[in-house]
Structure formats: C-alpha cells, structure tokens
Design a protein around this motif. Sequence first.
Motif, mmCIF file in Angstrom:
data_model
loop_
_atom_site.group_PDB
_atom_site.id
_atom_site.type_symbol
_atom_site.label_atom_id
_atom_site.label_comp_id
_atom_site.label_asym_id
_atom_site.label_seq_id
_atom_site.Cartn_x
_atom_site.Cartn_y
_atom_site.Cartn_z
ATOM 1 N N ILE A 1 0.602 -0.879 0.058
ATOM 2 C CA ILE A 1 0.090 0.491 -0.014
ATOM 3 C C ILE A 1 0.824 1.271 -0.109
ATOM 4 C CG2 ILE A 1 -0.351 0.456 2.794
ATOM 5 C CD1 ILE A 1 -3.423 1.001 1.463
ATOM 6 N N LEU A 2 1.708 1.296 0.910
ATOM 7 C CA LEU A 2 2.743 2.519 0.424
ATOM 8 C C LEU A 2 3.168 2.631 -0.763
ATOM 9 C CD1 LEU A 2 4.734 2.031 4.520
ATOM 10 C CD2 LEU A 2 3.066 3.843 2.901
ATOM 11 N N GLN A 3 3.527 1.674 -1.475
ATOM 12 C CA GLN A 3 3.952 1.433 -2.662
ATOM 13 C C GLN A 3 3.385 2.264 -3.775
ATOM 14 O OE1 GLN A 3 7.837 1.031 -3.759
ATOM 15 N NE2 GLN A 3 6.910 1.841 -5.858
ATOM 16 N N GLU A 4 1.835 1.653 -3.385
ATOM 17 C CA GLU A 4 1.321 2.234 -4.068
ATOM 18 C C GLU A 4 0.600 3.612 -4.106
ATOM 19 O OE1 GLU A 4 -3.190 1.925 -6.660
ATOM 20 O OE2 GLU A 4 -0.972 1.052 -6.385
ATOM 21 N N LEU A 5 0.907 4.246 -2.817
ATOM 22 C CA LEU A 5 0.565 5.931 -2.764
ATOM 23 C C LEU A 5 2.048 6.496 -3.108
ATOM 24 C CD1 LEU A 5 -0.695 7.942 -0.791
ATOM 25 C CD2 LEU A 5 1.215 6.878 0.919
ATOM 26 N N GLN A 6 2.699 5.681 -3.090
ATOM 27 C CA GLN A 6 4.545 6.738 -3.998
ATOM 28 C C GLN A 6 3.702 6.338 -5.558
ATOM 29 O OE1 GLN A 6 8.153 5.123 -3.504
ATOM 30 N NE2 GLN A 6 8.884 5.958 -5.105
ATOM 31 N N ASN A 7 3.528 5.512 -5.779
ATOM 32 C CA ASN A 7 3.371 5.422 -7.541
ATOM 33 C C ASN A 7 2.146 5.990 -7.986
ATOM 34 O OD1 ASN A 7 5.706 3.552 -7.355
ATOM 35 N ND2 ASN A 7 4.931 1.989 -8.097
ATOM 36 N N ASN A 8 0.802 6.186 -7.246
ATOM 37 C CA ASN A 8 -0.436 6.173 -7.449
ATOM 38 C C ASN A 8 -1.363 7.688 -5.941
ATOM 39 O OD1 ASN A 8 -0.814 5.275 -9.837
ATOM 40 N ND2 ASN A 8 -0.309 3.397 -8.772
ATOM 41 N N PRO A 9 -0.051 8.646 -5.399
ATOM 42 C CA PRO A 9 -1.050 9.473 -5.020
ATOM 43 C C PRO A 9 -2.901 9.460 -4.725
ATOM 44 C CG PRO A 9 0.858 10.585 -5.735
ATOM 45 C CD PRO A 9 0.632 9.253 -6.440
ATOM 46 N N GLU A 10 -3.091 9.579 -7.109
ATOM 47 C CA GLU A 10 -4.402 10.683 -6.224
ATOM 48 C C GLU A 10 -5.404 9.293 -6.383
ATOM 49 O OE1 GLU A 10 -2.634 8.408 -9.928
ATOM 50 O OE2 GLU A 10 -2.059 9.551 -8.885
ATOM 51 N N ARG A 11 -4.885 8.211 -6.262
ATOM 52 C CA ARG A 11 -5.926 7.490 -5.720
ATOM 53 C C ARG A 11 -6.292 7.369 -4.416
ATOM 54 N NH1 ARG A 11 -3.612 2.174 -8.874
ATOM 55 N NH2 ARG A 11 -3.459 3.421 -11.156
#
Length: 530
Positions: free
Chosen positions: A305-315
């Motif tokens: 989830i931290l990787q997802e936040l870094q890659n796609n903060p707009e989500r």
Amino acid sequence: MTSIPLQSLPTSKIIAAYLNQDSGIRNLYDRNPKLENYEIHAREKIENYKHRETLVEVLQEQMQSLNLSEKQKLHLEKLASENAVTITTGHQLNLMSGPLYFVYKILQTVKTCDELNAKETDLHFVPIYWMATEDHDWDEVNNFEVNGVKFQWSGKESNTAVGKRPTEDVATHIIEFLQQLPDFTLTPNLQEIIEKSYAAESNFTNATKRLVQTLLGEYGILILDASDARLKKLFAGVMQNELIARNAQNLAEKNNEILQKFSEQAFIREINLFYLTENKRERIVYEYTGFSTADGAKQWSEEEILQELQNNPERFSPNVILRPLYQECILPNVSYIGGGGEIAYWLQLKPIFENYDISMPILVVRNSLHFITQKDFSKFQKYGIKWHDFFESEDDFIKPMIEKNTELLTLLDEKYAALKEHFADLRKIAVKTSPVYENMLNAQEQKQLNGYHKLRKRIYKSEALRMSVEVKSWKDLRDAVLPGGSWQERKQNMLGLYAEMGDQFFEEVYQAITPFDSQYHVIPLKPNTK
C-alpha cells in the motif's frame, strides 16, 4: 435590509460558543476571525509555504479552457508571487449549484479578498473555490428545488467520486423540468447556461466548473480541483502517516473534555482515507493481516500500500477529517469560510494540525441571507414581527401575534393583574386574624384565578377564530420565511431568484455580505432589473 447576528438565531451550541468567542472553546482554534488577524496569519503562512509553483501550475492548467475575466487573470498572476495568500471556501458538486448558500459562500470569499486587498498592503488575497470532486454521496448532490418543487436526477447507480460521473442527458431533463414549472420563465440565456455546463461538458467536475465560471467568474473566483496527482503528491507524507501510525483518533481525543458537551462533530475513523478507482470510492481499513478496501475488492500488505501511495497518490482520497489538513497543506491559505456544520468539524481538528505542524486557518461562519418579497416585507414591518420570532414553532409564533392584536385579551390581562392586587390587599388584612381566614382567602383566590384561566382560553379561541384571515396571513408569512420548515438558503436553489433578477441577484448578494461579521441578512426584493 435587516441584519441579525447569527448567534441570536437557532444554531448549534458549538457555533454559538464560537461566534460569542466563548473562552471555554478557545483552545479549539488558532486565531479568531478579527480583521487585524488576517495580515498576521498571512505573513506566518507565507513564511512556511513551499508549494506555490506546483499550485499555480495546476490552477493554470485547470482554468485554461475557461474564458477568464480580467479579475481572474490578475489573481492567477498574483498567486505566483511570494506575497500572495488565499481565502478558501469549499463545496460539493451540487446539481445546478444546489442550495442557495453555495452562491453565498463563494461571494463571501470573493468579497473578503476584495476588502483585504483594498487595504493596500504588500499582500494579495486570492479567492479559491475548492471543488469537492471526490465526494461520493450522490443523493446529496443530484437534486435541487425551485419554487417549492424538487428536481432529482437518478443517473446510473455508482459509488464513484461525483466529479467523475458523466453528465449524460441531465441538461435535457433539467430544461424539461423548468419548462413545466409553474410561475417560472426559462429564459434563452438560462437555457444556454444549462446546456453549456451540463451538455457540453462530459463530467460533473467540468460541468460545475463551467457553471461557476459562467455565473461568478467576473467576480474573480479561482476554481480548484484538488484531485490532481501533483497536489496529492504534496500530501503523500501525511497520508503515509495516516496509514501507518493511524493516530488521528487519539490526537483528537486531546480535546474530548471540551468537545463532550457538543454533539456536532464528525466521526474520526482509524484510517481517514478512501481509495479511488474509476468506478468506486471505498474506505481503506486496517486489519492484522494488512490493508483492504471496506468492500474487500482490494487488499495490500503494508509494503504494497505504501508503494501504491508512492506510485499513484491521486488514488488516495482524504475524508472529511483529513480534507481540511490537505487543503491547508497545498494552499497558502489564511481563512476558510463555511457553514456552521463545516466549522464545527474544523473545531475538533486542532491537535491533528499541530501534529503535522500545519497552522489552522482563521475559521469564518459564513453569512446567511434571505430574500423576501416586498409584500411579505411590508407585512413583517406592519405587524412589528421580530425576525427571531419566525424560528419559533408555529404555535409559539402565532399565539403572541393573536394576543398582540386583540384588545379583549389585553383588557382581560389588566383585570387579572387587578384581581391579584385585590387579593394581595385582602391578604394583608387576613394575616392579622386567624390563619383559618388566610387559608380560606387563598382557596378563594385560586378558585377565581382558575376561572380566569378558563375564560381566557375560551376568549383566545374565539379571537383566533375571528382573526382567521390574519392568522392565515401570518402562517403564510412564516412559511415563506421557512419554506418546508427550513431556512430558505438551505432549501431553495438560486434558479428562482436568478430567473427573476438575472445577474443583479449576485450583485445584491455581494453588496449585502459583511465578510468580517457573521450576520443573517433579510433582503427585500427589488423590482425586476434584468
């Protein structure tokens, strides 16, 4: 125009306390909304603000498709300079702007900036309308009411962010609704505004932006959609902490001792973030096995989830608790203007702001306005009604009106006072004799007073029947002031007044607003000046 302090009208306990500057809640906010505090807060904000280049870049891109007014161009240009700050209001993407106070909030934001800029300091104040594009409560935004008739557009069932919803054929349905509405004239100009907003634009974000621009762009308002990935990236550190530390609940509890006597707070969750996809906005929840969306459609480990936040903060989408923090992170903001419900939410957030070393803005309870016909305003003056009286229950409003307008009850009350005085004189004599006589006198007094009260009730009913025409007029007046039992600004859409007054409606609102004094303004309608 008649103006009444908002705190003298029915409002929540915490807002009444805030407006009265109650020392008991002083620790819930930073600076109070006094004029002299704006410059102090602005200079403090400028010193700590670091995101100007990104903000200006995003705003310029978002507004480049609009035909900007000269005032908007000036604000955009000034915002790029180091001495520029913002005054902000926010609202959902209500269909056709929703309730009247949508317009009031934006115009108060504009007028606040205008009056601050008129002081000719080296500062420049820029008005911002923050579009709540990521809210997903469709039933709150898909309707509006004109002349007591409600329009509601169902659209396709979806849990997506409202801003992403397609406008589809809503313009056609709105126009058909207005064409069939009694006592309403759909002018070619108004029809064109509806079509350009909801037919020419593909989604609710762009439709709302176009509508606000068309109606209020001349006043200089800048319109921000904060769902942009570049802006979300600026807030990623806070969102990461929200996922890992999950401490918003514990932080807010610091003020529980103060807040426990008030009931108007928003619920603070363990994680105050949603996850956005094209079709859904779902809460993020944490369990011992990791993270997931509330519907179970997505699961992540902490690392994922931290990787997802870094890659796609707009989500990742802040909820009502973190949205204020997000706003103050990405804007050089000095003040937030909102309704009582919004300000009540803000007042529970100071410990969270302090945790991230972000200053709270000056909180302003917006003005309330009521437009009243000349006929009703004349009645209001003729009968000597105080505006506060309208907010009593119907019975408590009508009863004093009947009593004030009948001589019989006045005369009867005078006799009642004389009767009480008569027995008081007799009691002075009775106490000089046996206690038995005093008891007899008390019994006789109570008997006669009981008889008086029965007589008064019968005379009141008789007078109410005799004054049935006046009573109906008073009830109709109260219904006009409180349509459906609610404040006009919360019930009615601006279309009714705009159809009658044209752009003069906005000018009337702008002129009436007192930016640094929370007032309820009663405005008699002028003759049509379109």
